[in-house]
Design a protein around this motif. Sequence first.
Motif, PDB file in Angstrom:
ATOM      1  N   MET A   1       0.840  -1.174   0.000  1.00 59.25           N
ATOM      2  CA  MET A   1       0.000   0.000   0.000  1.00 59.25           C
ATOM      3  C   MET A   1       0.886   1.239   0.000  1.00 59.25           C
ATOM      4  O   MET A   1       1.878   1.304   0.723  1.00 59.25           O
ATOM      5  N   THR A   2       0.519   2.194  -0.774  1.00 56.11           N
ATOM      6  CA  THR A   2       1.287   3.423  -0.916  1.00 56.11           C
ATOM      7  C   THR A   2       1.062   4.329   0.288  1.00 56.11           C
ATOM      8  O   THR A   2      -0.057   4.503   0.745  1.00 56.11           O
ATOM      9  N   THR A   3       2.148   4.916   0.765  1.00 53.04           N
ATOM     10  CA  THR A   3       2.030   5.849   1.886  1.00 53.04           C
ATOM     11  C   THR A   3       1.747   7.246   1.354  1.00 53.04           C
ATOM     12  O   THR A   3       1.938   7.537   0.161  1.00 53.04           O
ATOM     13  N   LEU A   4       1.314   8.099   2.239  1.00 54.84           N
ATOM     14  CA  LEU A   4       1.012   9.475   1.857  1.00 54.84           C
ATOM     15  C   LEU A   4       2.273  10.200   1.395  1.00 54.84           C
ATOM     16  O   LEU A   4       2.239  11.007   0.460  1.00 54.84           O
ATOM     17  N   GLU A   6       4.884   8.817  -0.095  1.00 57.60           N
ATOM     18  CA  GLU A   6       5.197   8.344  -1.449  1.00 57.60           C
ATOM     19  C   GLU A   6       4.275   9.003  -2.483  1.00 57.60           C
ATOM     20  O   GLU A   6       4.702   9.370  -3.579  1.00 57.60           O
ATOM     21  N   PHE A   7       3.011   9.167  -2.114  1.00 56.31           N
ATOM     22  CA  PHE A   7       2.050   9.810  -3.007  1.00 56.31           C
ATOM     23  C   PHE A   7       2.465  11.254  -3.273  1.00 56.31           C
ATOM     24  O   PHE A   7       2.453  11.726  -4.420  1.00 56.31           O
ATOM     25  N   GLU A   8       2.893  11.952  -2.221  1.00 53.24           N
ATOM     26  CA  GLU A   8       3.332  13.339  -2.356  1.00 53.24           C
ATOM     27  C   GLU A   8       4.577  13.436  -3.242  1.00 53.24           C
ATOM     28  O   GLU A   8       4.685  14.331  -4.096  1.00 53.24           O
ATOM     29  N   GLU A   9       5.514  12.513  -3.074  1.00 52.87           N
ATOM     30  CA  GLU A   9       6.721  12.501  -3.919  1.00 52.87           C
ATOM     31  C   GLU A   9       6.362  12.264  -5.383  1.00 52.87           C
ATOM     32  O   GLU A   9       6.939  12.879  -6.287  1.00 52.87           O
TER      33      GLU A   9
END
Length: 145
Positions: A1-4, A6-9
């Motif tokens: 699951m993608t972390t917040l 990682e999503f921001e990057e």
Amino acid sequence: MTTLKEFEEALRENGMLMALAVLERLRERDRATRTTKPARRIAGKKMTPELARTILELHGSTEMTQQEIAFKLGVNQGRVNEVIKRGKWLSGDPHAPEAVARDKAKARMRGAEPKKKPRRASEKAGATAARKGKGPQAQLAFGDL
């Protein structure tokens, strides 16, 4: 699951500045509504034989954990463990080891128990010799031989 993070990057890498701005606005809104609550601290009840029997009944008749039993009854989890594992607090005897220890601790907290005076080195040496069954050692003089 993608972390917040990682999503921001990923948003930064793809140059999606508007999405980053929306994400930052949501974070600020979350910080504004966030509250800090004090820790959940339970003021323990006095352990009694009746409370100990209740603990044993709950332990035997339900699938509750020791922590759940402790929270439900408002006692320390360690007390629940003592009752279940060692049968402590089941007798109402005021001379039981756990009752004596509790009373001593309460006396210390009130400051009723006087503190022991520190002993001098000479008193310690005499007490050590007395415990070993030896009295004070006599010294020989040159004329005794």
